[in-house]
Enzyme design. Structure first.
Site, mmCIF file in Angstrom:
data_model
loop_
_atom_site.group_PDB
_atom_site.id
_atom_site.type_symbol
_atom_site.label_atom_id
_atom_site.label_comp_id
_atom_site.label_asym_id
_atom_site.label_seq_id
_atom_site.Cartn_x
_atom_site.Cartn_y
_atom_site.Cartn_z
ATOM 1 C CG MET A 1 -1.916 -1.191 1.144
ATOM 2 S SD MET A 1 -3.428 -0.940 2.067
ATOM 3 C CE MET A 1 -2.808 -0.720 3.707
ATOM 4 C CG LEU B 1 7.225 1.504 -0.882
ATOM 5 C CD1 LEU B 1 7.983 1.248 -2.196
ATOM 6 C CD2 LEU B 1 6.339 0.313 -0.543
ATOM 7 C CB ALA C 1 13.891 -1.109 6.079
ATOM 8 N N GLY C 2 10.993 -2.700 5.650
ATOM 9 C CA GLY C 2 10.279 -3.981 5.641
ATOM 10 C C GLY C 2 9.821 -4.331 4.226
ATOM 11 C CG HIS C 3 6.884 -1.926 2.214
ATOM 12 N ND1 HIS C 3 6.766 -0.763 2.943
ATOM 13 C CD2 HIS C 3 5.662 -2.502 2.235
ATOM 14 C CE1 HIS C 3 5.514 -0.653 3.378
ATOM 15 N NE2 HIS C 3 4.829 -1.693 2.969
ATOM 16 N N GLY D 1 4.731 -10.364 3.971
ATOM 17 C CA GLY D 1 5.448 -10.290 5.242
ATOM 18 C C GLY D 1 4.711 -11.019 6.356
ATOM 19 C CE LYS E 1 3.527 -4.441 11.402
ATOM 20 N NZ LYS E 1 2.410 -4.058 10.610
ATOM 21 N NE ARG F 1 -3.080 1.595 9.510
ATOM 22 C CZ ARG F 1 -3.229 0.518 8.722
ATOM 23 N NH1 ARG F 1 -2.323 -0.449 8.746
ATOM 24 N NH2 ARG F 1 -4.276 0.409 7.928
HETATM 25 P P1 AMP Z 1 1.403 -2.923 3.449
HETATM 26 O O1 AMP Z 1 2.018 -1.870 2.589
HETATM 27 O O2 AMP Z 1 1.320 -2.548 4.889
HETATM 28 O O3 AMP Z 1 0.117 -3.484 2.896
HETATM 29 O O4 AMP Z 1 2.430 -4.141 3.427
HETATM 30 C C1 AMP Z 1 2.828 -4.723 2.208
HETATM 31 C C2 AMP Z 1 3.608 -5.968 2.505
HETATM 32 O O5 AMP Z 1 4.755 -5.650 3.290
HETATM 33 C C3 AMP Z 1 2.800 -6.997 3.307
HETATM 34 O O6 AMP Z 1 3.084 -8.299 2.824
HETATM 35 C C4 AMP Z 1 3.321 -6.803 4.701
HETATM 36 O O7 AMP Z 1 3.225 -7.973 5.511
HETATM 37 C C5 AMP Z 1 4.778 -6.467 4.430
HETATM 38 N N1 AMP Z 1 5.357 -5.747 5.565
HETATM 39 C C6 AMP Z 1 4.866 -4.633 6.162
HETATM 40 N N2 AMP Z 1 5.622 -4.301 7.220
HETATM 41 C C7 AMP Z 1 6.616 -5.213 7.292
HETATM 42 C C8 AMP Z 1 7.731 -5.424 8.177
HETATM 43 N N3 AMP Z 1 7.966 -4.615 9.201
HETATM 44 N N4 AMP Z 1 8.536 -6.486 7.950
HETATM 45 C C9 AMP Z 1 8.305 -7.325 6.896
HETATM 46 N N5 AMP Z 1 7.277 -7.177 6.023
HETATM 47 C C10 AMP Z 1 6.441 -6.142 6.226
#
Ligand code: AMP
Length: 282
Positions: A27, A30, A32-34, A147, A149, A187
């Protein structure tokens, strides 16, 4: 890097990509997790493969209009981050590209979605499954990266992929954390300084529950006590010990891999985290 905003352009761009394709749905905003997901995608497809990222704040998975309205959307920074990470294709559509005004079909998972975030966010996982299936149809990826997460989301996407015979391999990636333990999240940037200082208590509470020997109730009580002390202003949404496969709450010591999962509000901002735990030795 090719960036497209319409489904028509996406299908055209997809047709020109050779080799295996890995998709990283996001979403945006972005962090470091992404980028760890992007790196895992790249490693999985190898030099001959291609990595695609979708950046789309999916309106139908939001249960609170204020959360949707305040979700960060730094598109230019996101595109720069994708380019720097070696992403080949980015799809960043507006909602009207993906949802006709009278759209009326949803994908509903009926078991794993009933607990944890599914219980407190009505319709959330139907929104997630619907957008992920649409993205799979549009990108036709060989594999897709998610992730841990969002552990429940990962489990539900795996179930959808299995139950609907989708020809996509799902690759999970461990949670990336700040040095103080807070899981990276788009967030987090909406937290007040006080809430940001208190938020690592979520992870500390999970560790306390993991390291407490006893019944599930005793483990959860230890986590609750820690949260009440270190994050007294946080409002707990749920804190549960569930079976890692079924996501159903456990009332006895786990005999199979389990999951501690938590969601808590810091002001308006709802944060989630989880920790896998191994069964107690018999
Ligand atoms: P989002 O943008 O929040 O929808 O997340 C997109 C993808 O990134 C999803 O597969 C999440 O699980 C993954 N993600 C978000 N935060 C993290 C994190 N801290 N560590 C690893 N993956 C993450």
């Amino acid at each position: 890097m090719t960036t497209v905003t319409s489904t028509h352009e996406l299908r055209q761009a997809r047709a020109t990509l050779g080799g295996p394709l890995a998709l990283v749905p996001t979403m945006g905003a972005l962090h470091a997790g992404h980028l760890a997901l992007v790196a895992a995608a790249r490693a999985a497809v190898g030099p001959a493969g291609r990595v695609a990222v979708s950046i789309f704040v999916n309106p139908i998975q939001f249960d609170r209009p204020s959360d949707l309205a305040s979700y960060p959307r730094p598109l230019q920074a996101d595109l720069a981050a994708c380019a720097a990470a070696g992403v080949d294709l980015v799809f960043a559509p507006q909602a009207a590209q993906l949802y006709a005004p009278d759209h009326s079909v949803r994908v509903i998972e009926e078991s794993l979605s009933t607990t944890l975030c599914g219980a407190s966010r009505p319709g959330h996982f139907a929104g997630v499954c619907t957008i992920v299936l649409k993205l799979f149809n549009l990108f036709q990826p060989d594999l897709a990266v998610f992730g841990k997460k969002d552990y429940q989301q990962l489990a539900i996407i795996r179930r959808m992929t299995r139950d609907l015979d989708l020809p996509v391999r799902i690759l999970p990636v461990d949670t990336c954390r700040e040095p103080d333990g807070l899981a990276l999240s788009s967030r987090n940037q909406r937290l007040s300084p006080q809430a940001r200082a208190a938020a690592p208590a979520i992870y500390q509470a999970l560790l306390a529950a993991r390291d407490t020997r006893g019944t599930p109730a005793q483990r959860l009580a230890a986590a609750r006590a820690l949260l009440a002390t270190r994050a007294p202003d946080a409002r707990l949404d749920y804190l549960e010990l569930v079976d890692a496969e079924t996501l159903q709450p456990l009332d006895a010591a786990p005999r199979r891999p389990a999951l501690l999962a938590v969601a808590a509000f810091f002001g308006e901002v709802r944060l989630i985290d989880n920790l896998e735990i191994q069964p107690d030795p018999a």
